[in-house]
Enzyme design. Structure first.
Site: not given
Ligand SMILES: Cc1cc2nc3c(=O)[nH]c(=O)nc-3n(C[C@H](O)[C@H](O)[C@H](O)COP(=O)(O)OP(=O)(O)OC[C@H]3O[C@@H](n4cnc5c(N)ncnc54)[C@H](O)[C@@H]3O)c2cc1C
Length: 303
Positions: A225, A295, A175
């Site tokens: 999570s 996380e 992560r």
């Molecule tokens: C129901 C549910 C289930 C999930 N299951 C999982 C799972 O199985 N495994 C898992 O690993 N995660 C899971 N997640 C967590 C989440 O989906 C992941 O961490 C995902 O990768 C976050 O992506 P996001 O685009 O939503 O990022 P955001 O939540 O918008 O941002 C997360 C981080 O990434 C950074 N970021 C986003 N885009 C960029 C970019 N283009 N450049 C630089 N930094 C950036 C942001 O600044 C922040 O620090 C889950 C979440 C939910 C709600």
């Protein structure tokens, strides 16, 4: 902020710039006060312009993807939120190689892979984030992680230079990645997949979706999570064994279906979530001497 709005709109159409935008509209938790400004760029040039405006005017900025790993404080975010999502999500496929802009959703990317008989992205099909967010977090599930399929990342560094890093240069770990170490902004990503049978790939995805929907409280808003997996333990089991299953605090609850998820059951505020998280951390520490690290990323200003 009027001044910043005007400078942003010199290059970015005003229908993609929002003032006082409620972050609860942009996070899977459905929590968070307003961002002073939110901008939705649709090209590399617009991302660079937004960054330049922020840097020239010393206004803080925050990069987000789909908001599925964010807990935003109730007073919101000062400065500019640059949301890199569906507006910046082109995909190019060449043989087994995929090059995609960072705003594409993993679900969309996985479907494109199946349509092109490519396997390797099945594990990611149910993660509700963008490719950029997944690279940042080295997102993973069911034995797969982003680091297994990424060959190259194109990004902007803190000095506004465009940089390219190979997989081994990305410092991927649980992560975390070079993106968080150096506050990079991910522009596009190259992935290497393998040729596969689309029916089998589809079947695996359906199988994983079933596992997800049966074990996770996807019917409620959450950030996934809430806690990282502590070494040698499972956060959800420690919380359940501590007797906290279903505990309600304000509008927030420890999910009954999966204790590793804090869910928003009724207009939860960030304050409710944070207090519940602290109760969990203290109880698990007292019972098992294990430190639960979050996380989800906490951002924004306190009330
Ligand atoms: C129901 C549910 C289930 C999930 N299951 C999982 C799972 O199985 N495994 C898992 O690993 N995660 C899971 N997640 C967590 C989440 O989906 C992941 O961490 C995902 O990768 C976050 O992506 P996001 O685009 O939503 O990022 P955001 O939540 O918008 O941002 C997360 C981080 O990434 C950074 N970021 C986003 N885009 C960029 C970019 N283009 N450049 C630089 N930094 C950036 C942001 O600044 C922040 O620090 C889950 C979440 C939910 C709600």
């Amino acid at each position: 902020m009027e001044n910043i709005y005007i400078k942003l709109s010199e290059y970015i159409p005003s229908e993609r710039i929002f003032l006082n935008e409620p972050m609860k509209k942009h996070t899977s938790f459905r929590i968070g006060g307003p961002a002073d400004i939110m901008v939705l760029p649709d090209s590399e040039e617009e991302i660079i312009h937004a960054l330049k405006v922020c840097k020239d005017t010393s206004v803080p900025f925050f990069i987000m993807g789909n908001g599925s790993n964010l807990l935003v404080r109730d007073k919101g975010i000062r400065g500019v939120v640059i949301k890199i999502s569906e507006n910046y999500s082109k995909i190019k496929i060449d043989g087994t190689s995929i090059n995609a802009q960072s705003g594409v959703l993993l679900s969309t990317l996985s479907r494109a892979a199946v349509r092109n008989s490519l396997k390797g992205l099945e594990f990611a099909s149910g993660i509700p984030g963008t490719l950029g967010g997944a690279v940042t977090m080295n997102a993973g599930a069911y034995g797969g992680e982003m680091k297994d399929i990424i060959t190259k990342v194109r990004a902007i560094d803190k000095d506004n230079n465009i940089v390219e890093y190979s997989n081994s240069e990305m410092n991927f770990r649980y992560r975390n990645s070079r993106v968080t170490d150096e506050n990079l902004i991910v522009l596009s990503v190259e992935l290497e997949l393998q040729v596969g049978d689309p029916e089998k790939i589809d079947e695996t995805m359906k199988d994983l979706t079933f596992k997800r929907t049966s074990k996770q409280p996807l019917e409620w808003p959450s950030g996934g999570s809430t806690f990282k997996r502590p070494e040698g333990y499972f956060a959800g089991k420690l919380i359940q064994d501590s007797g906290l299953r279903g505990l309600i605090h304000g509008g927030a609850q420890i999910s009954e279906k999966h204790c590793g998820f804090v869910i928003n059951i009724e207009d939860a505020t960030c304050k409710h979530d944070l207090e519940l998280i602290q109760i969990v951390q203290k109880t698990v520490r007292d019972n098992y001497n294990v430190e639960l690290e979050t996380e989800i990323k906490l951002i924004g200003e306190d009330l």
